[in-house]
Design a protein around this motif. Structure first.
Motif, short mmCIF file in Angstrom:
data_model
loop_
_atom_site.label_atom_id
_atom_site.label_comp_id
_atom_site.label_asym_id
_atom_site.label_seq_id
_atom_site.Cartn_x
_atom_site.Cartn_y
_atom_site.Cartn_z
N ALA A 138 -39.29 20.63 16.86
CA ALA A 138 -39.52 21.72 17.82
C ALA A 138 -39.89 23.02 17.10
O ALA A 138 -40.79 23.74 17.54
N ASP A 139 -39.22 23.30 15.99
CA ASP A 139 -39.51 24.53 15.26
C ASP A 139 -40.90 24.50 14.63
O ASP A 139 -41.61 25.52 14.62
N LEU A 140 -41.30 23.35 14.11
CA LEU A 140 -42.63 23.24 13.52
C LEU A 140 -43.72 23.39 14.58
O LEU A 140 -44.74 24.05 14.35
N LEU A 141 -43.50 22.80 15.74
CA LEU A 141 -44.48 22.93 16.81
C LEU A 141 -44.56 24.38 17.32
O LEU A 141 -45.65 24.89 17.60
N PHE B 108 -57.20 30.62 11.26
CA PHE B 108 -55.75 30.42 11.18
C PHE B 108 -55.41 29.37 10.12
O PHE B 108 -56.06 28.34 10.01
N ASP B 109 -54.36 29.64 9.37
CA ASP B 109 -53.92 28.77 8.28
C ASP B 109 -53.10 27.62 8.86
O ASP B 109 -51.96 27.81 9.30
N VAL B 110 -53.66 26.41 8.86
CA VAL B 110 -53.00 25.27 9.50
C VAL B 110 -51.73 24.85 8.77
O VAL B 110 -50.91 24.12 9.34
N HIS B 111 -51.57 25.28 7.52
CA HIS B 111 -50.37 24.90 6.78
C HIS B 111 -49.27 25.97 6.85
O HIS B 111 -48.21 25.81 6.24
N ALA B 112 -49.52 27.02 7.61
CA ALA B 112 -48.54 28.09 7.72
C ALA B 112 -47.28 27.63 8.45
O ALA B 112 -46.18 28.14 8.17
N ALA B 113 -47.41 26.69 9.37
CA ALA B 113 -46.25 26.24 10.14
C ALA B 113 -45.22 25.58 9.23
O ALA B 113 -44.03 25.91 9.26
N ALA B 114 -45.68 24.64 8.40
CA ALA B 114 -44.75 23.97 7.49
C ALA B 114 -44.23 24.93 6.43
O ALA B 114 -43.05 24.87 6.05
N ARG B 115 -45.08 25.84 5.97
CA ARG B 115 -44.65 26.80 4.96
C ARG B 115 -43.54 27.71 5.51
O ARG B 115 -42.64 28.10 4.77
N ARG B 116 -43.63 28.03 6.79
CA ARG B 116 -42.64 28.90 7.40
C ARG B 116 -41.24 28.27 7.39
O ARG B 116 -40.23 28.98 7.38
N HIS B 117 -41.20 26.94 7.37
CA HIS B 117 -39.91 26.23 7.37
C HIS B 117 -39.73 25.40 6.10
O HIS B 117 -39.03 24.39 6.10
N ALA B 118 -40.36 25.87 5.02
CA ALA B 118 -40.34 25.11 3.76
C ALA B 118 -38.92 24.90 3.22
O ALA B 118 -38.59 23.81 2.74
N GLU B 119 -38.08 25.92 3.31
CA GLU B 119 -36.73 25.80 2.76
C GLU B 119 -35.95 24.70 3.46
O GLU B 119 -35.26 23.90 2.81
N GLN C 260 -45.14 20.25 1.89
CA GLN C 260 -46.60 20.29 1.77
C GLN C 260 -47.23 18.94 2.10
O GLN C 260 -48.26 18.87 2.76
N LEU C 261 -46.60 17.87 1.63
CA LEU C 261 -47.09 16.53 1.95
C LEU C 261 -47.05 16.28 3.45
O LEU C 261 -48.00 15.76 4.03
N LEU C 262 -45.94 16.68 4.07
CA LEU C 262 -45.84 16.54 5.53
C LEU C 262 -46.98 17.28 6.22
O LEU C 262 -47.63 16.75 7.13
N SER C 263 -47.24 18.51 5.78
CA SER C 263 -48.28 19.33 6.41
C SER C 263 -49.66 18.71 6.23
O SER C 263 -50.47 18.71 7.16
N GLU C 264 -49.93 18.17 5.05
CA GLU C 264 -51.24 17.56 4.80
C GLU C 264 -51.45 16.33 5.67
O GLU C 264 -52.54 16.13 6.22
#
Length: 216
Positions: free
Chosen positions: A83-86, A15-26, A33-37
């Motif tokens: 909540a959305d990121l989680l 599973f791509d651990v950075h997919a959550a932040a990417r899903r709400h990138a806008e 990306q920095l937040l996700s890292e």
């Protein structure tokens, strides 16, 4: 010795651990990306530190705590996204090649399992969302021993449960530290080096390095 079981790390490997932040990138803005890292780095750091202290807290709690820390480090991202990121982390995207590779291993008659720091609920939700449930025999969580990787007790769950010698288990992970721990335990190890990272832990090298799960 022939391989009797293929055991996979989950986060970063399937599973791509950075997919959550990417899903709400806008909504998160240019610093997503920095937040996700930071989120990922602190999540892992918390697991290692708590293992050393003998103060186990489940991985979902650490995931929440790591996100809260990341928000403090990256104030440009609105904490209202918490909540959305989680929710997105519970249903991370799997990497494109994962279903076909797991299906191929199952067709060969291999036993296929996940061995992960994640909680049983986290892992089941991610597996079900990605429709991998028919391709995976067992989902094994460190909750069973209440310590995180790279503690030998974690890898021993597999050999004890399956009654196998370590050398008959092929362990796949994108996390080099996880590969080192599994190699020290005696597993045959495959490092899925998705991002072309330099090698570490040279005294505990993998048996095979691949850029993705294709080639297993």
């Amino acid at each position: 010795m022939s391989i009797s079981a293929y055991v996979f790390d989950a986060y970063g490997t399937l599973f791509d651990v950075h997919a959550a932040a990417r899903r709400h990138a806008e909504r998160a803005g240019p610093d997503y990306q920095l937040l996700s890292e930071i989120w990922r780095a602190k999540q892992l750091e918390y697991s290692w530190v708590r293992s050393l202290m003998g103060a186990y807290t489940d991985f979902w709690t650490l995931t929440e705590q790591a996100l809260d820390y990341a928000f403090q480090r990256v104030p440009s991202v609105d904490p209202a996204l918490r909540a959305d990121l989680l929710d997105a982390y519970r249903t991370l995207d799997c990497y494109p090649e994962v279903p076909a590779v797991l299906r191929h291993l199952k067709a060969r008659g291999a036993r296929v399992a996940i061995l992960s720091n994640g909680t049983p609920e986290m892992l089941k939700t991610a597996v079900d969302k990605a429709a991998l449930d028919t391709m995976i025999d067992d989902i094994i969580s460190v909750d069973a021993v209440r310590i995180f990787k790279t503690a030998p007790a974690v890898y021993d769950i597999v050999t004890t449960g399956y009654r196998l010698y370590p050398q008959s288990v092929s362990f796949q992970s994108s996390n080099r530290w996880d590969v080192a721990g599994a190699a020290k335990f005696g597993f045959r190890t495959v490092w899925i080096n998705r991002h072309g990272m330099p090698d570490e832990y040279r005294d505990l090298g993998p048996d095979l390095i691949l850029p993705s799960l294709e080639g297993l």
